[in-house]
Design a protein around this motif. Structure first.
Motif, PDB file in Angstrom:
ATOM      1  N   ARG A  11      -6.844   2.991   2.053  1.00 22.77           N
ATOM      2  CA  ARG A  11      -7.235   1.375   2.251  1.00 22.77           C
ATOM      3  C   ARG A  11      -7.150   0.506   2.476  1.00 22.77           C
ATOM      4  NH1 ARG A  11      -9.698   4.087  -2.671  1.00 22.77           N
ATOM      5  NH2 ARG A  11     -11.813   4.168  -2.152  1.00 22.77           N
TER       6      ARG A  11
ATOM      7  N   PHE B 108      -5.646  -4.582  -9.221  1.00 18.37           N
ATOM      8  CA  PHE B 108      -5.605  -3.136 -10.256  1.00 18.37           C
ATOM      9  C   PHE B 108      -5.164  -1.197 -10.005  1.00 18.37           C
ATOM     10  CE2 PHE B 108      -8.582   0.425 -10.773  1.00 18.37           C
ATOM     11  CZ  PHE B 108      -7.992   0.969 -12.046  1.00 18.37           C
ATOM     12  N   ALA B 109      -5.266  -1.700  -8.156  1.00 23.21           N
ATOM     13  CA  ALA B 109      -4.610  -0.411  -7.345  1.00 23.21           C
ATOM     14  C   ALA B 109      -4.296  -1.082  -5.933  1.00 23.21           C
ATOM     15  CB  ALA B 109      -5.648  -0.142  -7.751  1.00 23.21           C
ATOM     16  N   PRO B 110      -3.482  -0.343  -5.017  1.00 26.57           N
ATOM     17  CA  PRO B 110      -3.289  -0.840  -4.254  1.00 26.57           C
ATOM     18  C   PRO B 110      -4.534  -0.847  -3.570  1.00 26.57           C
ATOM     19  CG  PRO B 110      -1.548   0.227  -4.864  1.00 26.57           C
ATOM     20  CD  PRO B 110      -3.085   0.244  -5.919  1.00 26.57           C
TER      21      PRO B 110
ATOM     22  N   TYR C 235       1.122  -1.244   0.219  1.00 21.53           N
ATOM     23  CA  TYR C 235       0.116   0.282   0.263  1.00 21.53           C
ATOM     24  C   TYR C 235       0.800   1.050  -0.029  1.00 21.53           C
ATOM     25  CZ  TYR C 235      -3.747   2.940   0.835  1.00 21.53           C
ATOM     26  OH  TYR C 235      -5.124   3.902   0.510  1.00 21.53           O
TER      27      TYR C 235
ATOM     28  N   ILE D 102      -7.971   8.868   2.304  1.00 23.90           N
ATOM     29  CA  ILE D 102      -9.267   8.886   2.434  1.00 23.90           C
ATOM     30  C   ILE D 102     -10.089   9.512   2.841  1.00 23.90           C
ATOM     31  CG2 ILE D 102     -11.197   7.091   2.431  1.00 23.90           C
ATOM     32  CD1 ILE D 102      -9.721   6.244   0.017  1.00 23.90           C
TER      33      ILE D 102
HETATM   34  N1  LIG Z   1     -12.074  -0.804  -4.984  1.00 23.53           N
HETATM   35  C1  LIG Z   1     -11.217  -0.859  -4.867  1.00 23.53           C
HETATM   36  C2  LIG Z   1     -10.255   0.863  -4.356  1.00 23.53           C
HETATM   37  C3  LIG Z   1      -8.967   0.828  -4.403  1.00 23.53           C
HETATM   38  C4  LIG Z   1      -8.124   2.164  -4.555  1.00 23.53           C
HETATM   39  O1  LIG Z   1      -8.423   3.398  -5.164  1.00 23.53           O
HETATM   40  N2  LIG Z   1      -7.184   2.113  -4.392  1.00 23.53           N
HETATM   41  C5  LIG Z   1      -6.034   3.496  -4.687  1.00 23.53           C
HETATM   42  C6  LIG Z   1      -5.494   3.995  -3.247  1.00 23.53           C
HETATM   43  S1  LIG Z   1      -6.585   4.447  -1.680  1.00 23.53           S
HETATM   44  C7  LIG Z   1      -5.630   3.923  -5.751  1.00 23.53           C
HETATM   45  O2  LIG Z   1      -4.176   3.651  -5.563  1.00 23.53           O
HETATM   46  N3  LIG Z   1      -5.697   3.729  -6.709  1.00 23.53           N
HETATM   47  C8  LIG Z   1      -5.139   3.968  -8.135  1.00 23.53           C
HETATM   48  C9  LIG Z   1      -6.163   4.204  -9.095  1.00 23.53           C
HETATM   49  O3  LIG Z   1      -7.342   3.741  -9.219  1.00 23.53           O
HETATM   50  O4  LIG Z   1      -5.154   4.463 -10.281  1.00 23.53           O
HETATM   51  C10 LIG Z   1     -10.200  -1.164  -2.748  1.00 23.53           C
HETATM   52  O5  LIG Z   1     -10.895  -1.134  -2.244  1.00 23.53           O
HETATM   53  O6  LIG Z   1      -9.219  -1.865  -2.874  1.00 23.53           O
END
Ligand SMILES: N[C@@H](CCC(=O)N[C@@H](CS)C(=O)NCC(=O)O)C(=O)O
Length: 230
Positions: free
Chosen positions: A14, A53-55, A7, A221
């Motif tokens: 998150r 997809f994302a951390p 993370y 967040i």
């Molecule tokens: N639905 C995903 C959302 C993940 C997310 O939005 N992560 C953020 C950080 S809290 C991020 O790094 N987003 C980068 C992006 O969406 O490109 C979860 O609950 O893990």
């Protein structure tokens, strides 16, 4: 086994939801994003695996799990912090996904148009979005959790503290930080009692008092912008 949590450093975000499960269970884990060159390591692993997809995401040996609710559910099952029967497990997952929706909506109060631009570029829209969140969505989400406690007893799912109770603790903390005035108006005695029970669990109490628990800030967040708190 050593778990690897990935993370962003510098925020609870998150990542804090799986972190609380790992901490409460006393699990052996590496918080890779917080290592020296942690972001580069995290991005290299993401590129190599292609799955998350994302951390946040988690590595447990050969298993890779992304999405906050999936990670906490996986860890809950593995670490004895989840109901064991299907009814309880899916009740917990339902709640975890609902909490994830709340987290998205909390995020969108300060980024109502796009996450790609700073809060300062979308302040009028943020004010409108935050009003609806404060007046309708916080009471609806927290009322839902309060009602679940009225039906289920002292915990949200099953008979013992589970990962969703830890997540409920985190949203109370986050919402109190971001929207102290709105939160002072909520009538949620059972949920606040659960929050206190979770905070007093010995491993979590030690974690919360440690430097590993980052303070909330205006990069995560849950952000405190007084103008969004009515
Ligand atoms: N639905 C995903 C959302 C993940 C997310 O939005 N992560 C953020 C950080 S809290 C991020 O790094 N987003 C980068 C992006 O969406 O490109 C979860 O609950 O893990």
């Amino acid at each position: 086994m050593q778990y690897e949590l990935y993370y962003w450093p510098g925020i609870q975000g998150r990542g804090e939801f799986p972190r609380l499960v790992l901490e409460d269970a006393g699990a052996d884990y590496a918080d890779v994003g917080r290592d020296k060159d942690g972001i580069a390591k995290m991005q290299a692993v993401m590129a190599e695996l292609g799955v998350p997809f994302a951390p946040p995401f988690l590595r447990a040996g050969d298993v890779v799990v992304g999405q906050t609710a999936a990670i906490t559910s996986f860890l809950g099952d593995r670490l004895g912090l989840a109901p064991r029967d299907d009814g309880g497990r899916f009740a917990a997952l339902t709640i975890a996904l609902t909490i994830a929706d709340l987290v998205d909506e909390a995020h969108d109060t300060h980024h109502p148009i796009t996450g790609g631009e700073a809060y300062e570029t979308q302040k009028p829209e943020a004010k409108l979005r935050a009003a609806g969140f404060r007046d309708r969505r916080i009471p609806k989400f927290l009322g839902y959790l309060e009602n679940l406690l009225a039906k289920n007893g002292q915990v949200l799912a099953g008979n013992e503290i589970s990962y969703v109770d830890l997540s409920a603790f985190q949203i109370i903390e986050g919402l109190r930080y971001a929207f102290p005035k709105a939160m002072a108006k909520q009538k949620i005695p059972k949920l606040l009692a659960l929050r206190d029970t979770v905070a007093a669990r010995p491993r979590l109490a030690a974690y919360l008092a440690s430097k590993r628990r980052l303070p909330f800030n205006e990069h995560g967040i849950f952000r405190h912008y007084p103008e969004l708190d009515g």
